[in-house]
Design an enzyme around this catalytic site. Sequence first.
Site, PDB file in Angstrom:
ATOM      1  NE  ARG A 162      34.529  41.372  51.704  1.00 46.40           N
ATOM      2  CZ  ARG A 162      35.400  42.363  51.494  1.00 46.40           C
ATOM      3  NH1 ARG A 162      36.522  42.113  50.815  1.00 46.40           N
ATOM      4  NH2 ARG A 162      35.157  43.586  51.934  1.00 46.40           N
ATOM      5  CE  LYS A 185      31.499  42.399  49.856  1.00 43.31           C
ATOM      6  NZ  LYS A 185      30.497  42.859  50.854  1.00 43.31           N
ATOM      7  CG  HIS A 253      31.470  36.981  56.918  1.00 40.00           C
ATOM      8  ND1 HIS A 253      32.345  37.136  55.856  1.00 40.00           N
ATOM      9  CD2 HIS A 253      31.052  38.235  57.229  1.00 40.00           C
ATOM     10  CE1 HIS A 253      32.439  38.414  55.543  1.00 40.00           C
ATOM     11  NE2 HIS A 253      31.667  39.103  56.359  1.00 40.00           N
ATOM     12  NE  ARG A 256      35.593  40.093  55.878  1.00 39.82           N
ATOM     13  CZ  ARG A 256      36.413  40.946  55.286  1.00 39.82           C
ATOM     14  NH1 ARG A 256      37.672  40.597  55.067  1.00 39.82           N
ATOM     15  NH2 ARG A 256      35.992  42.142  54.916  1.00 39.82           N
ATOM     16  CG  HIS A 279      35.810  46.761  56.098  1.00 35.14           C
ATOM     17  ND1 HIS A 279      35.905  46.484  57.448  1.00 35.14           N
ATOM     18  CD2 HIS A 279      35.161  45.706  55.549  1.00 35.14           C
ATOM     19  CE1 HIS A 279      35.339  45.318  57.690  1.00 35.14           C
ATOM     20  NE2 HIS A 279      34.885  44.827  56.560  1.00 35.14           N
ATOM     21  CE1 TYR A 288      32.073  41.985  58.218  1.00 30.18           C
ATOM     22  CE2 TYR A 288      30.850  44.019  58.535  1.00 30.18           C
ATOM     23  CZ  TYR A 288      31.044  42.835  57.863  1.00 30.18           C
ATOM     24  OH  TYR A 288      30.213  42.492  56.831  1.00 30.18           O
TER      25      TYR A 288
END
Length: 310
Positions: A162, A185, A253, A256, A279, A288
């Site tokens: 990211r 995250k 993004h 990615r 993820h 994605y």
Amino acid sequence: MSLAISDGLRDRLSSWLDHERALKSASEHTITAYARDVSGWLSFLAGHEGGTFGVAQIARLRITDMRAWMAHERSRGVAPRSLARSLSAVKTFTRWLAERDGFDPTAILSTRSPKFQKKLPRPLSPDAARDMLSTVEMQHDEPWIAARDVAVVTLLYGCGLRISEALSLTGNALPLGEVIRIVGKGDKERIVPVLPAARRAVAEYVRLCPYEMTPDAPLFRGKRGGALNPRLIAKVTEAARMQLGLPASVTPHAMRHSFATHLLNAGGDLRAIQELLGHASLSTTQAYTAVDGARLLEVYDAAHPRAKKA
């Protein structure tokens, strides 16, 4: 916050935001959005109910009250996607509040999110990704800044990082080895392989950068030596994609997304790619990636041998 709500509820909202910031590691951008969404909800309810609005009134809310709020938001022109985000924030706050004040939040938590069509990411073709990397380098006359931009975009595409993860790297990561530890995250750590091309790009940037690479300082610097603003990478990516005639969906993004899709097309395991991307859910990884139907069936059959016997 000029809302017609009780001091107790105001304090609880502030405490919840502190909780999300400290214990859930929410970014300041997320905290600002949470505060705006929940404050808007409380503001509507205060006017809808009349009088001072507090925790006791939240505990008595019915599904019809929630529908009235959503109808009000739609009448203001709020898009379904934005309303769904606001409802998610409201539910998160209410769940936290109910645990502390001991009421049943079912009416609020059972409110259905508005339907909207999710925009799937559009990854680049392998050739377009390579063209982007070479064109990004041409967007700045200052050699060290051009090398910096290439290094960042190469980490996005070559490692699936990211933008926030790439820009959070410090001098402590140098010299880049074959793998790098990334904190993503929710403060979740993962180990990501670093391709030789990415190591070379970062090494070239470090060689040209006029600022000292101390362990605690940001790896990627702005023109005056401070931490690099992600908006600058967005701008250089936009300039490169316009020069190449690529669509507006080509963003940092998207590099990615392309990393994940190209790995899967090359025979990569979906769960391994999930780990590389950081993820929490395999379904997020699937969203994605963009592969043809035949390739997805191959991946499915490889992961679920019993499917062949069905």
